[in-house]
Enzyme design. Structure first.
Site, PDB file in Angstrom:
ATOM      1  CB  SER A 315      -1.033  -0.319   1.118  1.00 22.80           C
ATOM      2  OG  SER A 315      -1.853   1.095   1.146  1.00 22.80           O
ATOM      3  CE  LYS A 340      -5.270  -2.334   0.766  1.00 21.21           C
ATOM      4  NZ  LYS A 340      -5.304  -0.670   0.424  1.00 21.21           N
ATOM      5  CD  GLN A 344      -9.193  -0.232   0.455  1.00 25.79           C
ATOM      6  OE1 GLN A 344      -8.060  -0.141   1.009  1.00 25.79           O
ATOM      7  NE2 GLN A 344      -9.309  -0.604  -0.818  1.00 25.79           N
TER       8      GLN A 344
END
Length: 491
Positions: A315, A340, A344
């Site tokens: 991420s 990733k 979100q």
């Protein structure tokens, strides 16, 4: 069917389909009372309900709702059906990062956030329906026990994780400091389930660690980021300012094992390095519309930058690595990262429950997506074999002439600890037994030359300590060499 129930189903469908704004979900999901949203009359509420009913076609959902209520053998409430419908819609997305957090789960989630520094210290995700370790955190019980990125958690306290959602699994793993949790994991290079008994502890708050590395006449700044939390950017810039005041010749940023964190924090760090004439990252919405982000920085740093990554870098760590790689040609050393590449957000449903929903893809400076692919290093470096060895789990003592993966792991560990070993192919030769005797003697164990569980656990403990001490860290050594060489070239 009650209109309020239909309304909730309709709104749930619309939220997930992107057809209604967050503001509407805020006021419309109230409990089943006569209370209406502030500033909206009962007539207008009914009118909006009818408009929504007319504009959204959900005959199968309504039919299923009625059929279950009328015919199912057990008692079931409207709320249970609504919760199940919403959960089912989230699951149908096939996105491990989007999920429905009902009231009970949300309360537990908030409690865990408040006590988030007590647990085993591992970032987890749901991958292909399996609870999976993304990365153990630095100095955490999970790291000390030997958990690794991509370990699949198969059981918790003897119960299967199958059927659990991510937060349910996390709530079972987390707990008060000093208590134990027993889990079994499946590792990629082993067919056996590996048991761990981990004592929960307070997870370290610090996310930034720094050091100055002196190599010949060069001084290199080294900053390790373990997580991108609220204070990380401030701490990073403090250390960077100190380094630059000393006149460093190069910088190494280590995000190995860093599972990510807050998007705005990694953006703040990127703005320190990438000048304003090029984007430092991009985001893309569901319609393919992109937004580029620019800094106010005037020029690149006068020294080379190298980023260390591995399979546990995810991420925000990947944003940092790939954007520095593309925008300022930073060296990337290590192994391909986790992969990733989505963002979100949590949407309040108004009754204490929430939707955690993927809303954006983040892209690199040049618009590259690494989702499910990862960031490839410019210089690929693997650690020694013993870094990847699995814990040895024995049903019985292993003796000379045995052939197994456990024997191979034992041989790799002995080699990693500096013992002369004749082979690492998994065959338990008499020479291997002699080496094992030497280890047992050094450790004060019974000198048998056989591999029993006590010897296996001692081997594992010594190896974990060696890794935590940074011994034989080939990736870091390579990063130092590359950065130093580039610094000399720039002089």
């Amino acid at each position: 069917m009650k209109k309020s129930v239909l309304m909730m189903l309709l709104i749930a469908a619309l939220v997930l389909g992107g057809g209604i704004s967050y503001a509407v979900t805020e006021w419309v999901l109230v409990d089943e009372s006569k209370t209406t949203p502030s500033g909206i009359t009962e007539e207008r509420y009914e009118e909006m309900l009818n408009e929504l009913s007319d504009s959204v076609q959900l005959p199968k959902v309504v039919q299923a709702f009625n059929q279950i209520q009328s015919n199912y053998i057990e008692d079931i409430t409207e709320q249970q059906l609504i919760e199940g419908a919403i959960s089912g819609m989230l699951e149908s997305l096939g996105d491990p990062y989007s999920e429905y957090l009902d009231v009970e789960t949300m309360e537990a989630f908030n409690e865990q956030i408040e006590a988030s520094f007590e647990g085993i210290g591992a970032e987890v995700s749901m991958i292909n329906g399996v609870v999976t370790i993304v990365s153990p955190l630095k100095d955490s019980p999970a790291e000390k026990a030997g958990l690794r990125p991509n370990d699949q958690v198969v059981t918790i306290e003897g119960e299967s994780t199958e059927g659990l959602d991510l937060l349910e699994a996390v709530s079972k793993i987390r707990g008060e400091k000093g208590t134990e949790v027993k889990i079994e994991v499946r590792r990629q290079n082993s067919d056996q389930l590996i048991p761990f008994t981990i004592t929960r502890d307070t997870i370290p708050l610090e996310t930034v660690y720094s050091d100055v590395i002196e190599q010949n006449d060069e001084q290199l700044g080294y900053i390790e980021i373990t997580n991108f939390s609220e204070t990380t950017a401030t701490r990073f810039k403090e250390e960077l300012t100190t380094f630059e005041s000393k006149g460093i010749d190069g910088l190494i940023i280590d995000v190995r094992g860093n599972p990510g964190g807050l998007l705005d924090v990694v953006q703040e760090i990127l703005r320190e390095f990438i000048p304003s004439d090029r984007p430092y990252m991009q985001v893309e919405d569901g319609n393919g519309e992109r937004e580029r982000f620019f800094s106010n920085t005037e020029a690149e740093k006068p020294y080379p930058v190298t980023v260390l990554i591995d399979e546990g870098s995810a991420s925000a760590s990947e944003i940092l690595a790939v954007s520095l790689k593309e925008a300022i040609h930073a060296n990337i050393v290590g192994q391909t990262s986790f992969g990733k590449g989505t963002v979100q957000t949590t949407l309040d449903m108004g009754d204490g429950s929430s939707l955690k929903l993927t809303i954006l893809k983040w892209l690199s400076a040049e618009g590259t997506s690494i989702h499910e692919v990862g960031v490839e290093p410019t210089v690929a470096v693997k650690q020694p074999d013993y870094y990847y060895s699995s814990p040895i789990v024995l049903d019985e003592t292993v003796k000379v002439d045995a052939v197994s993966t456990n024997v191979r792991f034992m041989q790799e560990m002995l080699k990693g600890l500096g013992y002369d070993i004749d082979r690492t192919d998994g065959y338990f030769s008499s020479e291997t037994a002699s080496t094992l005797k030497a280890f047992q003697d050094d450790q004060g164990l019974s000198v048998t030359g056989d591999l029993n569980q006590e010897t296996a656990e001692r081997l594992q403990g010594e190896i974990i300590q060696r890794i935590r001490d940074g011994k034989d860290d080939r990736q870091k050594e390579e990063a130092i060499d590359i950065t130093r060489q580039q610094a000399q070239t720039n002089e």
